[in-house]
Design an enzyme around this catalytic site. Sequence first.
Site, PDB file in Angstrom:
ATOM      1  N   LYS A 118       9.454  27.333 -14.538  1.00  0.00           N
ATOM      2  CA  LYS A 118       8.182  28.063 -14.601  1.00  0.00           C
ATOM      3  C   LYS A 118       7.197  27.565 -13.541  1.00  0.00           C
ATOM      4  CE  LYS A 118       7.799  30.942 -18.323  1.00  0.00           C
ATOM      5  NZ  LYS A 118       9.011  30.878 -19.091  1.00  0.00           N
ATOM      6  N   LYS A 196      20.844  17.198 -21.813  1.00  0.00           N
ATOM      7  CA  LYS A 196      21.956  17.406 -20.891  1.00  0.00           C
ATOM      8  C   LYS A 196      21.869  16.408 -19.737  1.00  0.00           C
ATOM      9  CE  LYS A 196      23.746  20.759 -17.667  1.00  0.00           C
ATOM     10  NZ  LYS A 196      23.634  22.014 -16.976  1.00  0.00           N
ATOM     11  N   LYS A 199      20.557  14.921 -12.980  1.00  0.00           N
ATOM     12  CA  LYS A 199      19.864  14.040 -12.040  1.00  0.00           C
ATOM     13  C   LYS A 199      18.347  14.250 -12.124  1.00  0.00           C
ATOM     14  CE  LYS A 199      19.651  11.308  -8.396  1.00  0.00           C
ATOM     15  NZ  LYS A 199      19.884   9.889  -8.493  1.00  0.00           N
TER      16      LYS A 199
END
Length: 327
Positions: A118, A196, A199
């Site tokens: 966003k 999850k 990086k």
Amino acid sequence: MKKIILTGDRPTGQLHIGHFCGALKNRVALQDQYDTYVMIADVQALTDNFNDPQKVRKNVYEVAMDNLAVGIDPKKSTIFIQSLIPEIAELTVFYSNLVTIARLKRNPTVKEEINQKKDLFKDDVTFGFLGYPVSQAADITAFQADLVPVGEDQLPMIEQTREIVRKFNKIYGETLKEPEAKIGDFPRVLGMDGRKMSKSLGNAITFTDTADEIRNKIKGALTNDLGAKNLLGLLEQFSDDLAVIKKFKQQFKSGTIKYSELKPLLADIIIQKLKPIREKRVYYEKNRKVVETILLAGTKKARLVAQQTLAKVKEKMFLNYFKDAIN
Ligand code: TRP
């Protein structure tokens, strides 16, 4: 003739053990059986990093070194840079006629990514980002890939590629191959914080982490139900000792598992497994020319293949003006 693999990574950061379990292991194992193409997807990386091209440029080398370090062998596999294959961009333009906006908006991975981004896209999204599954279909079909070893989040891209292929073949005649996806056996690796592994979330174990860094990260791992299952999954992925895996799994079931025992053990196992990868990576870091030579040779080879596919596509689309007089 060998079957073909095409797979790729976005160069937005170093790869990590989530990629290793989900996709890299498969791609290394399969390179003996398949004619393998590993694409560094810099054009795709720019779709959500267009304002930071230097980051993408830097990570092209990082991702190349990660692939080489985990065992992609340039004698067996072709590693190449997406932006140097303009045929992929041409195919993308042709395929874009075969996909509706509504269909693109329904792609669950793209949908989730737009939500996460966003800050970048505000309440809208760019044409390039929404359309990246079309460009990914071009990546895959440019090489007439049979198989695409990827992480689980990529399944919608392969599905969309298959749709585009069917539509193309139906309209213009049998030309493109429908690829299949191949997912790793532990595709949903979580970071030590239970989200999850990624990086950008700063929760990943990378191939350049030191032994101490790995120990500390695993020490801090969550041990709620999800976190515990993640640690056990990692143990299964990295340990060769079936008895040890079984022991901890049983302890987990009976609620007697000791994380003070599992965590240091798991850390040691991962450190051991990553050690040769880390060493190989250091070699490539010190020998950047070697990496450049591999990328250049791979890109030249890949381009010839993509050119052949594009020629076929253009012929089927009645775009084969002047044949060999112009190119
Ligand atoms: N979308 C993939 C990712 O984010 C990268 C990628 C680009 C890819 N092109 C591809 C993967 C073609 C497989 C096939 O990881």
